[in-house]
Design a protein around this motif. Structure first.
Motif, PDB file in Angstrom:
ATOM      1  N   GLN A 178      42.652  33.988  34.369  1.00  0.00           N
ATOM      2  CA  GLN A 178      43.066  33.953  32.953  1.00  0.00           C
ATOM      3  C   GLN A 178      42.017  34.633  32.082  1.00  0.00           C
ATOM      4  OE1 GLN A 178      46.063  33.303  32.191  1.00  0.00           O
ATOM      5  NE2 GLN A 178      46.408  32.630  34.295  1.00  0.00           N
ATOM      6  N   MET A 179      40.753  34.452  32.472  1.00  0.00           N
ATOM      7  CA  MET A 179      39.679  35.054  31.683  1.00  0.00           C
ATOM      8  C   MET A 179      39.743  36.588  31.720  1.00  0.00           C
ATOM      9  SD  MET A 179      35.676  34.343  31.797  1.00  0.00           S
ATOM     10  CE  MET A 179      35.518  33.590  30.205  1.00  0.00           C
ATOM     11  N   VAL A 180      39.974  37.177  32.914  1.00  0.00           N
ATOM     12  CA  VAL A 180      40.027  38.644  32.958  1.00  0.00           C
ATOM     13  C   VAL A 180      41.323  39.194  32.365  1.00  0.00           C
ATOM     14  CG1 VAL A 180      38.449  38.836  34.930  1.00  0.00           C
ATOM     15  CG2 VAL A 180      40.899  38.847  35.332  1.00  0.00           C
ATOM     16  N   LYS A 181      42.307  38.326  32.246  1.00  0.00           N
ATOM     17  CA  LYS A 181      43.525  38.778  31.558  1.00  0.00           C
ATOM     18  C   LYS A 181      43.258  38.905  30.064  1.00  0.00           C
ATOM     19  CE  LYS A 181      47.045  37.237  34.785  1.00  0.00           C
ATOM     20  NZ  LYS A 181      48.093  36.294  35.107  1.00  0.00           N
ATOM     21  N   LYS A 182      42.418  37.996  29.576  1.00  0.00           N
ATOM     22  CA  LYS A 182      42.204  37.888  28.131  1.00  0.00           C
ATOM     23  C   LYS A 182      41.017  38.737  27.646  1.00  0.00           C
ATOM     24  CE  LYS A 182      40.501  33.965  26.616  1.00  0.00           C
ATOM     25  NZ  LYS A 182      40.173  32.610  26.362  1.00  0.00           N
ATOM     26  N   PRO A 184      37.754  41.682  28.270  1.00  0.00           N
ATOM     27  CA  PRO A 184      37.369  42.882  29.029  1.00  0.00           C
ATOM     28  C   PRO A 184      36.068  42.649  29.810  1.00  0.00           C
ATOM     29  CG  PRO A 184      36.732  43.120  26.733  1.00  0.00           C
ATOM     30  CD  PRO A 184      37.403  41.777  26.845  1.00  0.00           C
ATOM     31  N   VAL A 185      36.128  41.738  30.755  1.00  0.00           N
ATOM     32  CA  VAL A 185      34.914  41.390  31.510  1.00  0.00           C
ATOM     33  C   VAL A 185      35.170  41.545  33.008  1.00  0.00           C
ATOM     34  CG1 VAL A 185      34.073  39.713  29.825  1.00  0.00           C
ATOM     35  CG2 VAL A 185      35.583  38.942  31.639  1.00  0.00           C
ATOM     36  N   SER A 186      34.078  41.646  33.752  1.00  0.00           N
ATOM     37  CA  SER A 186      34.191  41.618  35.212  1.00  0.00           C
ATOM     38  C   SER A 186      33.762  40.240  35.684  1.00  0.00           C
ATOM     39  CB  SER A 186      33.234  42.628  35.848  1.00  0.00           C
ATOM     40  OG  SER A 186      33.432  43.892  35.322  1.00  0.00           O
ATOM     41  N   VAL A 187      34.644  39.586  36.424  1.00  0.00           N
ATOM     42  CA  VAL A 187      34.255  38.330  37.067  1.00  0.00           C
ATOM     43  C   VAL A 187      33.978  38.662  38.523  1.00  0.00           C
ATOM     44  CG1 VAL A 187      35.044  36.065  37.843  1.00  0.00           C
ATOM     45  CG2 VAL A 187      35.617  36.846  35.538  1.00  0.00           C
ATOM     46  N   ARG A 188      32.762  38.352  38.978  1.00  0.00           N
ATOM     47  CA  ARG A 188      32.415  38.684  40.370  1.00  0.00           C
ATOM     48  C   ARG A 188      32.191  37.407  41.168  1.00  0.00           C
ATOM     49  NH1 ARG A 188      28.456  42.922  39.687  1.00  0.00           N
ATOM     50  NH2 ARG A 188      26.931  41.258  39.732  1.00  0.00           N
ATOM     51  N   PHE A 189      32.883  37.297  42.270  1.00  0.00           N
ATOM     52  CA  PHE A 189      32.687  36.143  43.138  1.00  0.00           C
ATOM     53  C   PHE A 189      31.656  36.508  44.200  1.00  0.00           C
ATOM     54  CE2 PHE A 189      36.846  35.388  41.278  1.00  0.00           C
ATOM     55  CZ  PHE A 189      36.680  34.087  40.847  1.00  0.00           C
ATOM     56  N   ILE A 190      30.584  35.733  44.203  1.00  0.00           N
ATOM     57  CA  ILE A 190      29.483  36.000  45.143  1.00  0.00           C
ATOM     58  C   ILE A 190      29.535  34.949  46.244  1.00  0.00           C
ATOM     59  CG2 ILE A 190      26.966  36.172  45.339  1.00  0.00           C
ATOM     60  CD1 ILE A 190      26.922  36.930  42.370  1.00  0.00           C
ATOM     61  N   GLU A 238      48.104  44.950  36.577  1.00  0.00           N
ATOM     62  CA  GLU A 238      48.852  45.236  35.357  1.00  0.00           C
ATOM     63  C   GLU A 238      48.580  44.143  34.311  1.00  0.00           C
ATOM     64  OE1 GLU A 238      51.045  47.905  35.554  1.00  0.00           O
ATOM     65  OE2 GLU A 238      51.529  47.677  33.421  1.00  0.00           O
ATOM     66  N   GLY A 239      48.198  44.554  33.132  1.00  0.00           N
ATOM     67  CA  GLY A 239      48.052  43.586  32.045  1.00  0.00           C
ATOM     68  C   GLY A 239      46.688  42.910  31.964  1.00  0.00           C
ATOM     69  N   TRP A 240      45.814  43.151  32.951  1.00  0.00           N
ATOM     70  CA  TRP A 240      44.482  42.551  32.862  1.00  0.00           C
ATOM     71  C   TRP A 240      43.600  43.407  31.960  1.00  0.00           C
ATOM     72  CZ3 TRP A 240      42.329  40.962  38.367  1.00  0.00           C
ATOM     73  CH2 TRP A 240      43.240  40.094  38.990  1.00  0.00           C
ATOM     74  N   LYS A 241      42.757  42.747  31.157  1.00  0.00           N
ATOM     75  CA  LYS A 241      41.784  43.510  30.357  1.00  0.00           C
ATOM     76  C   LYS A 241      40.518  43.767  31.172  1.00  0.00           C
ATOM     77  CE  LYS A 241      43.165  42.633  25.704  1.00  0.00           C
ATOM     78  NZ  LYS A 241      43.443  41.415  24.996  1.00  0.00           N
ATOM     79  N   GLY A 242      40.241  42.889  32.112  1.00  0.00           N
ATOM     80  CA  GLY A 242      39.022  43.027  32.907  1.00  0.00           C
ATOM     81  C   GLY A 242      39.336  43.215  34.370  1.00  0.00           C
ATOM     82  N   GLN A 243      38.379  42.879  35.223  1.00  0.00           N
ATOM     83  CA  GLN A 243      38.590  43.014  36.650  1.00  0.00           C
ATOM     84  C   GLN A 243      37.857  41.924  37.421  1.00  0.00           C
ATOM     85  OE1 GLN A 243      37.712  46.224  35.039  1.00  0.00           O
ATOM     86  NE2 GLN A 243      35.757  45.254  34.558  1.00  0.00           N
ATOM     87  N   ILE A 244      38.265  41.774  38.672  1.00  0.00           N
ATOM     88  CA  ILE A 244      37.607  40.789  39.530  1.00  0.00           C
ATOM     89  C   ILE A 244      36.890  41.534  40.639  1.00  0.00           C
ATOM     90  CG2 ILE A 244      38.080  39.017  41.284  1.00  0.00           C
ATOM     91  CD1 ILE A 244      39.874  37.670  39.289  1.00  0.00           C
ATOM     92  N   GLY A 245      35.636  41.157  40.852  1.00  0.00           N
ATOM     93  CA  GLY A 245      34.852  41.807  41.899  1.00  0.00           C
ATOM     94  C   GLY A 245      34.519  40.809  43.003  1.00  0.00           C
TER      95      GLY A 245
END
Ligand code: SAM
Length: 331
Positions: A178-182, A184-190, A238-245
């Motif tokens: 939900q956060m990357v949809k809203k 423009p940030v990258s959420v990275r799972f380490i 589609e529709g995400w402002k950010g991305q997941i890494g």
């Protein structure tokens, strides 16, 4: 600098303190018997600056300021501002738990910091408190989120670093999506690394997170642009402002392309997260060695950077080589 395996080393992670205002269960839990360095052992801001000048002259172009919690160190932002002006340094970034971010955001922006990573493992106040040891999880989360909003408003690139733990926060994947949809940030799972307390927590693999993401979101596009210094593979939809890494440090080590070295708060140069091996730059500086002499020692040490970390082995047999925990190294 080039090491014995022909890797170009251009990225330094600089720990500016071993003090932290959180006690994360897998990093530095409260009540554990841990020994902070004496103030006299920790490098002064001037010593950091001088040593960074040596690193820059040797080809380090990117510096990430870490800790402990870097924002509890007085003067850290002016240090970052000065480091940014050293010839050869192209990027200075910060990693923080975000508790003091809203107070620091404006000054970080004025210092023209190139990016901020916020380490955030949960949006649930109860789970956040359980992981970090911070009593009022709700208030802390409000502060962190407001700091992040400010960072976005100020136009500083923002990434969120998250470590999933089985049976704790792994069920919160949807909140991060939900956060990357809203935003423009990258959420990275380490992936949880078997360093320090981390060895007690089984890794939720990047593969597993990707599988769940696809179930939730359907088709994902691999995001090819390089975002920062790191080895993450990014996904967007589609529709995400950010991305997941996904940073698969354990299940798909990226040691062959590792470009990083670290300096601890007491001035020890570390060549790999997993090994104590390195040199004591604080001692060299304090006994009056010249810049040229120190640079020669750094170059010799970096050449010996180990080929790879032994995390896989540690998971099976227990930790064998590493002596310090993550809060003492800086991640
Ligand atoms: N306090 C700062 C912060 O929170 O970003 C900097 C220091 S903290 C040690 C840096 C990062 O290391 C955090 O994102 C934390 O989640 C991560 N970390 C600590 N122990 C870890 C482990 N065993 N495996 C993976 N990441 C770890």
């Amino acid at each position: 600098m080039i090491d014995q395996y022909n890797r170009v080393i251009d990225y330094l992670r600089l720990s500016v303190t071993d003090h932290c205002n959180m006690n994360c269960c897998y990093c530095r839990p409260e009540g554990e018997c841990f020994q902070r360095k004496q103030a006299s052992e920790v490098l002064s801001l001037e010593e950091y600056y001088e040593l960074c000048t040596c690193f820059a002259q040797l080809g380090i172009t990117k510096i990430k300021v870490t800790g402990g919690e870097p924002l509890v160190r007085p003067g850290v932002i002016s240090l970052m501002r000065r480091i940014k002006m050293i010839p050869g340094i192209k990027k200075v970034t910060l990693t923080t738990n975000g508790l003091k971010l809203s107070e620091a955001a404006e000054e970080l922006s004025q210092a023209k910091i190139d990016g901020i990573n916020v380490s955030l493992d949960s949006f649930s106040p109860a789970c956040f408190s359980q992981i970090t040891g911070v009593k009022d999880g709700k208030k802390a989360l409000e502060k962190i989120l407001s700091g992040m909003e400010q960072v976005i408003r100020l136009g500083i690139p923002l990434k969120i670093n998250t470590v999933f733990m089985k049976g704790r926060n792994e069920e919160e994947l949807d909140s991060f999506v939900q956060m990357v949809k809203k935003w423009p940030v990258s959420v990275r799972f380490i992936e949880m690394m078997p360093i320090g307390e981390g060895i007690r927590f089984p890794t939720v693999s990047g593969e597993e997170i990707l599988r769940r993401l696809r179930l939730m979101e359907g088709e994902l596009t691999v995001f090819h642009k390089t975002l920062g210094n790191g080895p993450a593979v990014y996904y967007t939809a589609e529709g995400w402002k950010g991305q997941i890494g996904l940073i698969r440090a354990v299940t798909e080590p990226f040691c062959r392309s590792c470009n990083r070295i670290r300096m601890t708060a007491d001035g020890k140069l570390r060549l790999c997260l997993a090994y104590e091996q390195g040199i004591d730059l604080a001692a060299m500086y304090r006994k009056g060695m010249s810049r040229e002499e120190i640079k020669t020692e750094i170059q010799k040490a970096v050449f010996q950077k180990p080929a790879s970390h032994p995390f896989d082995q540690w998971r099976k047999t227990g930790r064998e080589t590493e002596g310090r925990d993550m809060w003492q190294i800086g991640g």
